[in-house]
Design an enzyme around this catalytic site. Sequence first.
Site, PDB file in Angstrom:
ATOM      1  N   GLU A  43      -9.384  72.134 -18.739  1.00 10.88           N
ATOM      2  CA  GLU A  43     -10.127  72.844 -19.784  1.00 10.88           C
ATOM      3  C   GLU A  43     -10.283  74.295 -19.345  1.00 10.88           C
ATOM      4  O   GLU A  43     -10.814  74.574 -18.271  1.00 10.88           O
ATOM      5  CB  GLU A  43     -11.515  72.228 -19.971  1.00 10.88           C
ATOM      6  CG  GLU A  43     -11.504  70.820 -20.513  1.00 10.88           C
ATOM      7  CD  GLU A  43     -12.917  70.254 -20.615  1.00 10.88           C
ATOM      8  OE1 GLU A  43     -13.886  71.020 -20.439  1.00 10.88           O
ATOM      9  OE2 GLU A  43     -13.045  69.052 -20.855  1.00 10.88           O
ATOM     10  N   ASP A  54     -23.906  75.665 -21.815  1.00 10.37           N
ATOM     11  CA  ASP A  54     -23.586  75.754 -20.395  1.00 10.37           C
ATOM     12  C   ASP A  54     -24.822  75.895 -19.518  1.00 10.37           C
ATOM     13  O   ASP A  54     -25.774  76.593 -19.872  1.00 10.37           O
ATOM     14  CB  ASP A  54     -22.658  76.949 -20.138  1.00 10.37           C
ATOM     15  CG  ASP A  54     -21.316  76.780 -20.821  1.00 10.37           C
ATOM     16  OD1 ASP A  54     -20.835  75.636 -20.869  1.00 10.37           O
ATOM     17  OD2 ASP A  54     -20.753  77.777 -21.307  1.00 10.37           O
TER      18      ASP A  54
END
Length: 249
Positions: A43, A54
Site C-alpha cells: 500500500e 492515521d
Amino acid sequence: MVDFRKFYKENANVAYTVLGYPNLQTSEAFLQRLDQSPIDILELGVAYSDPIADGEIIADAAKIALDQGVDIHSVFELLARIKTKKALVFMVYYNLIFSYGLEKFVKKAKSLGICALIVPELSFEESDDLIKECERYNIALITLVSVTTPKERVKKLVKHAKGFIYLLASIGITGTKSVEEAILQDKVKEIRSFTNLPIFVGFGIQNNQDVKRMRKVADGVIVGTSIVKCFKQGNLDIIMKDIEEIFKK
C-alpha cells in the site's frame, strides 16, 4: 479486475509505506528493491494534510513528506520509474483524487501499474462516481469493514466489492491495539458468508507475533505503523531486515 490471490501463496504479506518518508530518494530505492522483500502487496500512502484515519506515527511521516514538497505529481513521477512484480495499491484520501479529477486520477494510476485504491474517508454511499471510474479502468476500489460493522451492512458493503476486503482489526485510528482474536474470527466467518474475495486484516498489527496470530484468522495481514517506523532511520539495508523480521514465517 486483478485477482490478488495470484500475488501470494498461503497468506498475503501486505505492507504500508508513506511515499516521500523520510524522503523520495529512500522511497524510490525501497521500491527498486521491493521484489527482494517478503512483501506481496504494498500500500502506497500518499501524504495528505488532514489524515483523519492515521495515527500519530503515520501522520508525522506524512507531514515530513509534505514539508519536503512531496505531492501527487512527484508521486506519479516516482512511480513511472518503478517496475515490480508485486501488487501496488494506493492508500489515498478522496480530496486528493477529487482535486486531481476522478477519471484523470484513476486513468493515471492504472497506467502506473496500480491495482487498487483504498480511500479511507469515502463512505459507501458517496462512492458511486469513483466506483464508475474504477470499473472503467479495471481498478479495484477496496471495501473496508470494521469488526463493529453490523451484519446487514457487511452484506451490503461486500456485495459488489472488488479486489479484497480490508478488515479493520482495531476500532479507531491506525497503530492502536488490535481487538480480541475470537471477535475477529467471527467477523471473518461472517464476511466469508457473503463473498469469496480474500480478507486481509489490518490496523493494530505491530510485530511478527501479531502477524503469525492473524495469519491463522485471515487470508492476509496488513502492517502499517510498524513498517513506517522502520523507515525513520533511513538506512535501506536496515529497513529491509526489519521488514523481513516483521513478516518472517
